[in-house]
Design a protein around this motif. Structure first.
Motif, mmCIF file in Angstrom:
data_model
loop_
_atom_site.group_PDB
_atom_site.id
_atom_site.type_symbol
_atom_site.label_atom_id
_atom_site.label_comp_id
_atom_site.label_asym_id
_atom_site.label_seq_id
_atom_site.Cartn_x
_atom_site.Cartn_y
_atom_site.Cartn_z
ATOM 1 N N THR A 61 0.834 -1.198 0.000
ATOM 2 C CA THR A 61 0.000 0.000 0.000
ATOM 3 C C THR A 61 0.870 1.251 0.000
ATOM 4 O OG1 THR A 61 -0.158 0.275 2.423
ATOM 5 C CG2 THR A 61 -1.724 -1.237 1.368
ATOM 6 N N SER A 62 0.318 2.317 -0.518
ATOM 7 C CA SER A 62 1.017 3.599 -0.561
ATOM 8 C C SER A 62 -0.004 4.701 -0.813
ATOM 9 C CB SER A 62 2.075 3.606 -1.663
ATOM 10 O OG SER A 62 2.616 4.912 -1.844
ATOM 11 N N GLU A 63 0.328 5.911 -0.385
ATOM 12 C CA GLU A 63 -0.521 7.060 -0.710
ATOM 13 C C GLU A 63 -0.432 7.397 -2.196
ATOM 14 O OE1 GLU A 63 0.253 10.390 1.812
ATOM 15 O OE2 GLU A 63 0.245 9.176 3.646
ATOM 16 N N SER A 64 0.665 6.986 -2.835
ATOM 17 C CA SER A 64 0.863 7.230 -4.266
ATOM 18 C C SER A 64 0.376 6.049 -5.100
ATOM 19 C CB SER A 64 2.338 7.486 -4.562
ATOM 20 O OG SER A 64 2.581 7.515 -5.957
ATOM 21 N N SER A 65 -0.383 6.328 -6.126
ATOM 22 C CA SER A 65 -0.863 5.256 -7.006
ATOM 23 C C SER A 65 0.241 4.729 -7.917
ATOM 24 C CB SER A 65 -2.033 5.759 -7.855
ATOM 25 O OG SER A 65 -1.619 6.849 -8.681
ATOM 26 N N ARG A 66 1.382 5.421 -7.935
ATOM 27 C CA ARG A 66 2.504 5.004 -8.791
ATOM 28 C C ARG A 66 3.714 4.573 -7.952
ATOM 29 N NH1 ARG A 66 3.604 9.032 -13.645
ATOM 30 N NH2 ARG A 66 4.720 7.134 -14.286
ATOM 31 N N VAL A 108 -4.041 1.783 -2.842
ATOM 32 C CA VAL A 108 -3.744 3.153 -2.423
ATOM 33 C C VAL A 108 -4.274 3.336 -1.009
ATOM 34 C CG1 VAL A 108 -4.145 5.599 -2.854
ATOM 35 C CG2 VAL A 108 -3.781 4.035 -4.774
ATOM 36 N N GLN A 109 -3.391 3.725 -0.093
ATOM 37 C CA GLN A 109 -3.779 3.908 1.296
ATOM 38 C C GLN A 109 -4.117 5.369 1.570
ATOM 39 O OE1 GLN A 109 0.222 2.747 2.849
ATOM 40 N NE2 GLN A 109 0.183 4.691 3.987
ATOM 41 N N PRO A 110 -4.964 5.635 2.557
ATOM 42 C CA PRO A 110 -5.243 7.023 2.927
ATOM 43 C C PRO A 110 -4.050 7.632 3.655
ATOM 44 C CG PRO A 110 -6.323 5.522 4.453
ATOM 45 C CD PRO A 110 -5.722 4.664 3.362
ATOM 46 N N THR A 111 -4.054 8.923 3.825
ATOM 47 C CA THR A 111 -2.990 9.589 4.573
ATOM 48 C C THR A 111 -3.068 9.167 6.041
ATOM 49 O OG1 THR A 111 -4.380 11.503 5.033
ATOM 50 C CG2 THR A 111 -3.041 11.572 3.015
ATOM 51 N N TYR A 112 -1.962 9.331 6.733
ATOM 52 C CA TYR A 112 -1.919 8.943 8.141
ATOM 53 C C TYR A 112 -2.667 9.922 9.041
ATOM 54 C CZ TYR A 112 1.596 5.448 6.932
ATOM 55 O OH TYR A 112 2.249 4.359 6.400
ATOM 56 N N SER A 113 -2.991 11.070 8.520
ATOM 57 C CA SER A 113 -3.729 12.068 9.295
ATOM 58 C C SER A 113 -5.020 12.436 8.566
ATOM 59 C CB SER A 113 -2.863 13.318 9.486
ATOM 60 O OG SER A 113 -3.539 14.298 10.240
ATOM 61 N N PRO A 114 -6.151 12.378 9.276
ATOM 62 C CA PRO A 114 -6.298 12.076 10.699
ATOM 63 C C PRO A 114 -6.094 10.589 10.995
ATOM 64 C CG PRO A 114 -8.451 12.393 9.723
ATOM 65 C CD PRO A 114 -7.452 12.733 8.655
ATOM 66 N N ALA A 115 -5.446 10.306 12.113
ATOM 67 C CA ALA A 115 -5.087 8.931 12.449
ATOM 68 C C ALA A 115 -6.320 8.052 12.638
ATOM 69 C CB ALA A 115 -4.235 8.922 13.711
ATOM 70 N N SER A 116 -7.391 8.615 13.164
ATOM 71 C CA SER A 116 -8.590 7.810 13.409
ATOM 72 C C SER A 116 -9.156 7.263 12.115
ATOM 73 C CB SER A 116 -9.640 8.651 14.144
ATOM 74 O OG SER A 116 -9.954 9.818 13.401
ATOM 75 N N SER A 117 -9.137 8.053 11.048
ATOM 76 C CA SER A 117 -9.636 7.585 9.749
ATOM 77 C C SER A 117 -8.718 6.518 9.173
ATOM 78 C CB SER A 117 -9.756 8.750 8.774
ATOM 79 O OG SER A 117 -10.685 9.709 9.231
ATOM 80 N N PHE A 118 -7.402 6.727 9.334
ATOM 81 C CA PHE A 118 -6.456 5.728 8.831
ATOM 82 C C PHE A 118 -6.648 4.397 9.545
ATOM 83 C CE2 PHE A 118 -2.495 3.382 9.204
ATOM 84 C CZ PHE A 118 -2.173 3.205 7.858
ATOM 85 N N VAL A 119 -6.848 4.434 10.858
ATOM 86 C CA VAL A 119 -7.011 3.208 11.635
ATOM 87 C C VAL A 119 -8.285 2.466 11.226
ATOM 88 C CG1 VAL A 119 -7.532 2.370 13.967
ATOM 89 C CG2 VAL A 119 -5.602 3.897 13.599
ATOM 90 N N GLU A 120 -9.335 3.183 10.930
ATOM 91 C CA GLU A 120 -10.554 2.532 10.445
ATOM 92 C C GLU A 120 -10.293 1.790 9.135
ATOM 93 O OE1 GLU A 120 -13.638 5.399 10.094
ATOM 94 O OE2 GLU A 120 -13.719 5.844 12.243
ATOM 95 N N LEU A 168 3.677 5.957 14.123
ATOM 96 C CA LEU A 168 3.233 7.182 14.778
ATOM 97 C C LEU A 168 1.714 7.329 14.684
ATOM 98 C CD1 LEU A 168 6.005 9.742 13.743
ATOM 99 C CD2 LEU A 168 5.739 8.527 15.910
ATOM 100 N N ALA A 169 1.149 6.941 13.546
ATOM 101 C CA ALA A 169 -0.299 7.069 13.359
ATOM 102 C C ALA A 169 -1.074 6.149 14.299
ATOM 103 C CB ALA A 169 -0.667 6.780 11.908
ATOM 104 N N ILE A 170 -0.581 4.935 14.495
ATOM 105 C CA ILE A 170 -1.326 3.960 15.302
ATOM 106 C C ILE A 170 -0.890 3.956 16.762
ATOM 107 C CG2 ILE A 170 -1.642 2.495 13.272
ATOM 108 C CD1 ILE A 170 0.434 0.570 14.468
ATOM 109 N N ARG A 171 -0.047 4.880 17.160
ATOM 110 C CA ARG A 171 0.487 4.847 18.529
ATOM 111 C C ARG A 171 -0.594 4.786 19.609
ATOM 112 N NH1 ARG A 171 5.167 8.788 21.190
ATOM 113 N NH2 ARG A 171 5.709 7.342 22.891
ATOM 114 N N PRO A 172 -1.681 5.560 19.507
ATOM 115 C CA PRO A 172 -2.713 5.456 20.557
ATOM 116 C C PRO A 172 -3.371 4.078 20.621
ATOM 117 C CG PRO A 172 -2.975 7.488 19.297
ATOM 118 C CD PRO A 172 -1.990 6.633 18.549
#
Length: 283
Positions: free
Chosen positions: A33-38, A52-64, A86-90
């Protein structure tokens, strides 16, 4: 051997590509996975699924999104990057069973902080050997700047802030200044962005990298290189290097990895002065 379904995030970076190739060649199913499609990792013949993965911020959306991905593809293992950790730290306790890092949370996250590493190395009564071969370093916090410790050392100076201590968007920072007065003038503003950071004076020499594979307290493999070209040219990542060996630098790296009790792959950076044979740990 049980083949696993492995998630490799940030497939746009070379380290992730190396993991994709190595694990895929071993027969594991790779979800890249990556934020970039290329992302470069998407084009590897060892990648089974590219997303394609979502951005790490907001972290709550990424974790979902991450939870849905783990369930959909029955993920057995996650190869993490700094951004992901860092995104999943909580929520790290939920995912730690999938992350192949045996360290506890404190030890794992300390590896992403220059401030924490140099703070540990500079404590005089912990291990006197670790106090040696350290660049002149000032630890900066809201309660103490310690810039006076650098007055007797020549510039330029480097302000280094860790993403883990960012107050807003988690991004790291390295800025170059030619005088301590220049740094002192920006300290208040940087403390609004980071809760702490370090300032180091310049040390001359060629870049050296020491690479270690340590598991259950034993070093299983080691490699060292000497940087011939760097980007930028006055200090940065290697663009040309050759295999090389320096026993004293190696022993210094061993002392540090043992102190940190890090199991897995690690890399220590040094500056080596060929005219004096002196060296300094820079990272």
């Amino acid at each position: 051997m049980k083949f696993q379904t492995i998630l490799v995030v940030d497939a746009n970076v070379m380290g992730s590509l190396a993991c994709i190739r190595s694990l895929g060649r071993a027969g594991h199913r790779i979800i890249a996975t990556s934020e970039s499609s290329r992302a470069i990792g998407f084009y590897s013949r060892f990648t089974d699924v590219s997303l394609v993965q979502p951005t790490y911020s907001p972290a709550s959306s990424f974790v979902e999104w991450l939870d849905r991905l783990i369930e959909q593809y029955n993920i057995d293992c996650i190869i993490p990057t700094e951004g992901l950790l860092l995104a999943i730290r909580p929520w790290i306790t939920i995912y730690q069973r999938l992350i192949p890092i045996p360290q506890g949370q404190e030890e794992m996250y300390r590896a992403f902080s220059k401030f924490d590493l140099f703070s540990a190395f500079l404590v005089p009564y912990i291990n006197n050997r670790l106090n040696l071969h350290i660049p002149p370093t000032a630890l900066v916090t809201p309660s103490a700047t310690m810039l006076d410790t650098l007055k007797s050392h020549e510039g330029p100076y480097y302000l280094k802030a860790d993403a883990i201590y960012a107050k807003n968007e988690p991004s790291s920072l390295v800025s170059k200044f030619f005088t301590l007065a220049d740094i002192a003038s920006v300290v208040p503003e940087h403390l609004k962005q980071y809760s702490r950071f370090i300032v180091q004076s310049h040390v001359k020499g060629q870049g050296v990298g020491v690479f270690l594979l340590r598991w259950q307290g034993t070093v299983l493999a080691q490699f060292m290189h000497l940087r011939l070209h760097e980007v930028p040219w006055d200090g940065g990542v290697s663009s040309l290097r050759r295999s090389w060996w320096h026993e004293k630098i190696y022993q210094d790296a061993i002392a540090r990895v043992n102190f940190l009790n890090w199991n897995g792959v690690s890399m220590f950076e040094y500056r080596w002065d060929s005219s004096t044979d002196d060296f300094f740990s820079s990272n």
